[in-house]
Scaffold this motif. Structure first.
Motif, PDB file in Angstrom:
ATOM      1  N   LEU A   1      -1.451  -0.148   5.891  1.00 14.50           N
ATOM      2  CA  LEU A   1      -1.790   1.193   5.010  1.00 14.50           C
ATOM      3  C   LEU A   1      -1.659   0.642   3.571  1.00 14.50           C
ATOM      4  N   LEU A   2      -2.521  -0.113   2.974  1.00 15.30           N
ATOM      5  CA  LEU A   2      -2.396  -0.478   1.503  1.00 15.30           C
ATOM      6  C   LEU A   2      -1.556   0.177   0.660  1.00 15.30           C
ATOM      7  N   GLU A   3      -1.915   1.348   0.363  1.00 15.55           N
ATOM      8  CA  GLU A   3      -1.218   2.063  -0.770  1.00 15.55           C
ATOM      9  C   GLU A   3       0.202   2.384  -0.307  1.00 15.55           C
ATOM     10  N   GLU A   4       0.467   2.343   0.930  1.00 11.64           N
ATOM     11  CA  GLU A   4       2.198   2.381   1.396  1.00 11.64           C
ATOM     12  C   GLU A   4       2.681   1.103   1.357  1.00 11.64           C
ATOM     13  N   ASP A   5       2.117   0.358   2.264  1.00  9.73           N
ATOM     14  CA  ASP A   5       2.683  -1.067   2.577  1.00  9.73           C
ATOM     15  C   ASP A   5       2.732  -2.104   1.520  1.00  9.73           C
ATOM     16  N   LEU A   6       1.861  -1.921   0.358  1.00 12.19           N
ATOM     17  CA  LEU A   6       2.144  -3.023  -0.587  1.00 12.19           C
ATOM     18  C   LEU A   6       3.232  -2.764  -1.519  1.00 12.19           C
ATOM     19  N   LEU A   7       3.741  -1.513  -1.661  1.00  9.79           N
ATOM     20  CA  LEU A   7       4.755  -1.435  -2.285  1.00  9.79           C
ATOM     21  C   LEU A   7       6.073  -1.963  -1.928  1.00  9.79           C
TER      22      LEU A   7
ATOM     23  N   PRO B   1       7.058  -8.392  -0.849  1.00  6.79           N
ATOM     24  CA  PRO B   1       7.612  -9.412  -2.035  1.00  6.79           C
ATOM     25  C   PRO B   1       6.661  -9.360  -2.903  1.00  6.79           C
ATOM     26  N   ALA B   2       6.893  -9.607  -4.206  1.00  4.48           N
ATOM     27  CA  ALA B   2       5.944  -9.439  -5.369  1.00  4.48           C
ATOM     28  C   ALA B   2       4.689 -10.768  -5.240  1.00  4.48           C
ATOM     29  N   GLU B   3       5.118 -11.738  -4.740  1.00  2.90           N
ATOM     30  CA  GLU B   3       4.153 -12.794  -4.595  1.00  2.90           C
ATOM     31  C   GLU B   3       2.982 -12.335  -3.501  1.00  2.90           C
ATOM     32  N   LEU B   4       3.376 -11.741  -2.433  1.00  2.00           N
ATOM     33  CA  LEU B   4       2.638 -11.332  -1.488  1.00  2.00           C
ATOM     34  C   LEU B   4       1.816 -10.221  -1.724  1.00  2.00           C
ATOM     35  N   ARG B   5       2.497  -9.205  -2.425  1.00  2.00           N
ATOM     36  CA  ARG B   5       1.727  -8.166  -2.837  1.00  2.00           C
ATOM     37  C   ARG B   5       0.484  -8.289  -3.729  1.00  2.00           C
ATOM     38  N   ALA B   6       0.803  -9.595  -4.835  1.00  2.00           N
ATOM     39  CA  ALA B   6      -0.175  -9.837  -5.638  1.00  2.00           C
ATOM     40  C   ALA B   6      -1.374 -10.450  -4.879  1.00  2.00           C
ATOM     41  N   ALA B   7      -0.887 -11.168  -3.657  1.00  2.60           N
ATOM     42  CA  ALA B   7      -2.047 -11.791  -2.900  1.00  2.60           C
ATOM     43  C   ALA B   7      -2.884 -10.889  -2.230  1.00  2.60           C
TER      44      ALA B   7
ATOM     45  N   GLU C   1      -3.261  -7.877  -3.576  1.00  6.99           N
ATOM     46  CA  GLU C   1      -4.147  -7.050  -4.521  1.00  6.99           C
ATOM     47  C   GLU C   1      -5.283  -7.862  -4.760  1.00  6.99           C
ATOM     48  N   ALA C   2      -5.266  -9.097  -4.729  1.00  6.65           N
ATOM     49  CA  ALA C   2      -6.499 -10.096  -4.982  1.00  6.65           C
ATOM     50  C   ALA C   2      -7.331 -10.129  -4.176  1.00  6.65           C
ATOM     51  N   ALA C   3      -6.753 -10.001  -2.868  1.00  4.34           N
ATOM     52  CA  ALA C   3      -7.783  -9.997  -1.566  1.00  4.34           C
ATOM     53  C   ALA C   3      -8.656  -8.843  -1.443  1.00  4.34           C
ATOM     54  N   GLY C   4      -8.097  -7.609  -2.112  1.00  7.11           N
ATOM     55  CA  GLY C   4      -8.739  -6.478  -2.071  1.00  7.11           C
ATOM     56  C   GLY C   4      -9.480  -6.052  -0.597  1.00  7.11           C
ATOM     57  N   THR C   5     -10.490  -5.216  -0.631  1.00  8.20           N
ATOM     58  CA  THR C   5     -11.043  -4.852   0.418  1.00  8.20           C
ATOM     59  C   THR C   5     -12.708  -5.181   0.299  1.00  8.20           C
ATOM     60  N   VAL C   6     -13.279  -5.344   1.630  1.00  4.28           N
ATOM     61  CA  VAL C   6     -14.540  -5.351   1.842  1.00  4.28           C
ATOM     62  C   VAL C   6     -15.131  -3.970   2.502  1.00  4.28           C
ATOM     63  N   GLU C   7     -16.323  -3.462   2.009  1.00  2.56           N
ATOM     64  CA  GLU C   7     -16.792  -2.368   2.631  1.00  2.56           C
ATOM     65  C   GLU C   7     -17.335  -2.913   3.920  1.00  2.56           C
TER      66      GLU C   7
ATOM     67  N   LEU D   1     -10.598  -8.955   7.844  1.00  3.69           N
ATOM     68  CA  LEU D   1     -10.343 -10.201   7.187  1.00  3.69           C
ATOM     69  C   LEU D   1      -9.555 -10.155   5.835  1.00  3.69           C
ATOM     70  N   ILE D   2      -8.735  -9.182   5.636  1.00  5.38           N
ATOM     71  CA  ILE D   2      -7.902  -9.100   4.578  1.00  5.38           C
ATOM     72  C   ILE D   2      -6.914 -10.140   4.568  1.00  5.38           C
ATOM     73  N   ALA D   3      -6.305 -10.331   5.704  1.00  5.65           N
ATOM     74  CA  ALA D   3      -5.172 -11.337   5.782  1.00  5.65           C
ATOM     75  C   ALA D   3      -5.598 -12.706   5.464  1.00  5.65           C
ATOM     76  N   MET D   4      -6.818 -12.926   5.902  1.00  8.09           N
ATOM     77  CA  MET D   4      -7.311 -14.453   5.606  1.00  8.09           C
ATOM     78  C   MET D   4      -7.613 -14.674   4.071  1.00  8.09           C
ATOM     79  N   ARG D   5      -8.081 -13.493   3.295  1.00 12.45           N
ATOM     80  CA  ARG D   5      -8.192 -13.601   1.979  1.00 12.45           C
ATOM     81  C   ARG D   5      -7.054 -13.613   1.365  1.00 12.45           C
ATOM     82  N   ALA D   6      -6.149 -12.782   1.963  1.00  9.10           N
ATOM     83  CA  ALA D   6      -4.796 -12.802   1.251  1.00  9.10           C
ATOM     84  C   ALA D   6      -4.001 -14.223   1.236  1.00  9.10           C
ATOM     85  N   ILE D   7      -3.992 -14.660   2.145  1.00  2.39           N
ATOM     86  CA  ILE D   7      -3.401 -15.919   2.419  1.00  2.39           C
ATOM     87  C   ILE D   7      -3.968 -17.101   1.509  1.00  2.39           C
ATOM     88  N   CYS D   8      -5.238 -17.132   1.403  1.00  2.00           N
ATOM     89  CA  CYS D   8      -6.101 -17.991   0.575  1.00  2.00           C
ATOM     90  C   CYS D   8      -5.616 -17.728  -1.059  1.00  2.00           C
TER      91      CYS D   8
END
Length: 201
Positions: free
Chosen positions: A151-157, A160-166, A168-174, A186-193
């Motif tokens: 749950l992005l709105e809850e879990d991002l908070l 760790p800052a570095e992972l949260r930023a990743a 946020e950069a990964a965003g979401t795909v409709e 695929l958000i986790a694959m984008r986040a790790i990239c």
């Protein structure tokens, strides 16, 4: 969240996978991406259990012979389904290991990569659409998530800052059957990239 703010145009396929990963993958992939900061590609492969004598430089071919063969599998001459094919490289301070068959996904792998004060992360996406990410520092798991429960709105908070930023950069795909802003598979694959600066074409 904004749609994929960390990825320039033409760097994602229609499903939201970084194109460089979908270009490596077989059809219906069951694959893993590991990233680790501060070691060389051969060291990362050894940390994942590769025997030093089997590690070799290779040049990826221009294409795959069929939809069931990953590009690393084709490069190494491995018959699909007989063994995992791993390919590793380094961009800046981060080393990546792409593994085409899902054999190297466990907590011990990420912990081993992060030993000695390093930061490492592992993302998995299976043929069944299961997806997750593990993040470790200095041999200790700091974060583990299952994308289905994210749950992005809850879990991002709480990340760790570095992972949260990743993320946020990964965003979401409709995607069909997903609410706007909901975490897609695929958000986790984008986040790790995004974490490792692997947002290249």
């Amino acid at each position: 969240m904004m749609p994929t703010p960390g990825f320039p145009p033409s760097t994602l396929d229609s499903q939201g996978t970084p194109i460089w990963i979908s270009d490596l993958a077989a059809g219906d992939p069951n694959h893993i991406l590991h990233v680790v900061r501060g070691i060389e590609p051969a060291e990362a492969l050894e940390a994942l259990g590769a025997k030093p004598g089997l590690i070799q430089p290779c040049e990826l071919p221009d294409g795959k012979p069929d939809e069931w063969t990953s590009l690393p599998c084709a490069a190494l001459g491995i018959e699909p389904g007989t063994s995992a094919a791993l390919v590793s490289g380094r961009i800046g301070e981060w080393t990546f290991v792409y593994e085409d068959s899902g054999f190297t996904y466990d907590d011990a792998a990420t912990k081993a990569l992060s030993a000695g004060g390093r930061t490492a992360a592992t993302s998995v996406y299976t043929i069944n659409g299961d997806a997750g990410l593990t993040y470790a520092i200095d041999g200790e798991q700091v974060e583990w998530l299952n994308v289905d429960d994210l749950l992005l709105e809850e879990d991002l908070l709480g990340m760790p800052a570095e992972l949260r930023a990743a993320f946020e950069a990964a965003g979401t795909v409709e995607m069909e059957d997903f609410e706007p802003g909901e975490a897609d598979g695929l958000i986790a694959m984008r986040a790790i990239c995004a974490l490792a600066g692997l947002t290249c074409p």
